[in-house]
Design an enzyme around this catalytic site. Structure first.
Site, short mmCIF file in Angstrom:
data_model
loop_
_atom_site.label_atom_id
_atom_site.label_comp_id
_atom_site.label_asym_id
_atom_site.label_seq_id
_atom_site.Cartn_x
_atom_site.Cartn_y
_atom_site.Cartn_z
N LYS A 54 0.84 -1.21 0.00
CA LYS A 54 0.00 0.00 0.00
C LYS A 54 0.87 1.25 0.00
O LYS A 54 0.63 2.17 -0.78
CB LYS A 54 -0.90 0.01 1.24
CG LYS A 54 -2.12 -0.89 1.13
CD LYS A 54 -2.87 -0.96 2.45
CE LYS A 54 -3.90 -2.08 2.40
NZ LYS A 54 -4.46 -2.40 3.71
N GLN A 98 -4.65 -1.05 9.67
CA GLN A 98 -4.63 -2.40 9.12
C GLN A 98 -5.26 -3.39 10.10
O GLN A 98 -4.93 -3.39 11.29
CB GLN A 98 -3.18 -2.81 8.79
CG GLN A 98 -3.04 -4.15 8.11
CD GLN A 98 -3.66 -4.20 6.72
OE1 GLN A 98 -3.67 -3.21 5.99
NE2 GLN A 98 -4.18 -5.35 6.34
N ASP A 121 -10.97 3.31 4.16
CA ASP A 121 -11.38 1.90 4.10
C ASP A 121 -12.89 1.77 3.93
O ASP A 121 -13.38 0.68 3.58
CB ASP A 121 -11.00 1.18 5.41
CG ASP A 121 -9.73 0.37 5.29
OD1 ASP A 121 -9.46 -0.15 4.19
OD2 ASP A 121 -9.02 0.24 6.30
N1 GUN Z 1 -7.19 -6.42 6.38
C1 GUN Z 1 -7.58 -7.18 5.32
N2 GUN Z 1 -8.14 -6.40 4.37
C2 GUN Z 1 -8.13 -5.14 4.84
C3 GUN Z 1 -8.55 -3.90 4.31
O1 GUN Z 1 -9.09 -3.78 3.20
N3 GUN Z 1 -8.33 -2.83 5.10
C4 GUN Z 1 -7.75 -2.91 6.32
N4 GUN Z 1 -7.61 -1.79 7.02
N5 GUN Z 1 -7.33 -4.05 6.84
C5 GUN Z 1 -7.52 -5.16 6.10
#
Ligand code: GUN
Length: 294
Positions: A54, A98, A121
């Site tokens: 990311k 995350q 998100d």
């Molecule tokens: N963990 C697995 N997928 C995601 C996501 O799309 N966003 C976040 N913040 N954590 C995750």
């Protein structure tokens, strides 16, 4: 006949290129550089891989990444304090914590503490509610990526039977809203669904978000269907190494489906491109700028 492979990597690269061009334009015209804070707690290896990719994608798009890595034993109060600071920082347009978080931290408290207009998100209850009621807001990245990928095969999903397997807040539930907005007829199947193969066989668009390696078999798929595989499952591979497979038994499915996403290289790259899209969208909204058509 074998299915057309939906190349998520190249579709995502195309979208990221458009986003980067828009970021450059925003900087030139408005001295605005969108910024995203990515918060990781602890050392979950899968999370570390996601966070790294990311942050790289953010930098490649010309945006600012503010990475915060906190120890596994950080308290919920300390994490909430950091979120408060990020909420107040005008350089931070998006905040991503995350998941999963360690068991001693209540993820719902944390998500709810993020300013809704920075919730890139799309997990905040306000954004989930806005989405469910058809109001503008930030939409979760993975489901958005799934629908964008399906529409590269069929731009109009209206009237089609869409079956989503999985009812998580992150993927399954927001997919319902997105697919309804496309005027598809939506069924959500889950672990208690009777005759899951039969339900799946109705689908013109089948989206698997279960988290079980290769659970969806070839004979669950309607001939010619679009299959979107959200699964990322690590299984034992050759020579003691592991490999990644999806929720769909790809080798069987590609003989039946009309189009299918590979794993890796399907939904994963689109999730990251959609995160950049949400960050750009958030930065525009916070600065009173209209969001460009990409
Ligand atoms: N963990 C697995 N997928 C995601 C996501 O799309 N966003 C976040 N913040 N954590 C995750």
């Amino acid at each position: 006949m074998t299915a057309r492979i939906i190349d998520g990597k190249s579709i995502a690269a195309d979208l990221r290129g458009k986003i980067a061009a828009e970021v450059a334009r925003l900087q030139a015209a408005h001295q605005l550089v969108p910024g995203i804070a990515v918060v990781q707690v602890g050392d979950n290896p899968a999370s570390s891989v996601y966070v790294k990719s990311k942050s790289k994608a953010v930098a490649d798009a010309g945006m600012r990444a503010f990475d915060h890595k906190l120890p596994e034993n950080v308290s919920e109060a300390e994490l909430l304090t950091l979120i408060g600071l990020l909420n107040a920082d005008p350089k931070v347009n998006g905040i991503l914590v995350q998941l999963p978080l360690p068991a001693h931290i209540d993820a719902q408290n944390v998500v709810a503490a993020i300013a809704a207009d920075k919730d890139v998100d799309g997990f905040h209850p306000l954004n989930a509610g806005r989405h469910a009621t058809g109001l503008p807001g930030l939409v979760p990245c993975t489901p958005l990526g799934c629908v964008l990928l399906a529409k590269t095969v069929l731009p109009l999903l209206a009237g089609l039977e869409a079956v989503v397997i999985g009812r998580s807040n992150i993927v399954g539930k927001p997919l319902v809203q997105l697919l309804l907005a496309e005027n598809a007829t939506v069924t959500v199947a889950h672990s208690k669904t009777r005759d899951l193969p039969g339900v799946c066989r109705r689908a013109d668009v089948l989206i698997a978000a279960i988290g079980r390696p290769e659970m969806v078999r070839g004979d669950w798929i309607k001939p010619g269907a679009i299959v979107i595989d959200v699964g990322i499952n690590r299984v034992p591979g050759e020579a003691g190494k592991s490999r990644i497979v999806g929720d769909v038994a790809f080798a069987e499915a590609e003989k039946i489906a009309g189009a299918i996403t590979p794993v890796p290289g399907g939904v994963g790259p689109m999730t990251i491109a959609c995160l950049l899209l949400n960050t750009l969208r958030a930065a525009c909204a916070q600065n009173g700028l209209s969001f460009p058509a990409l």
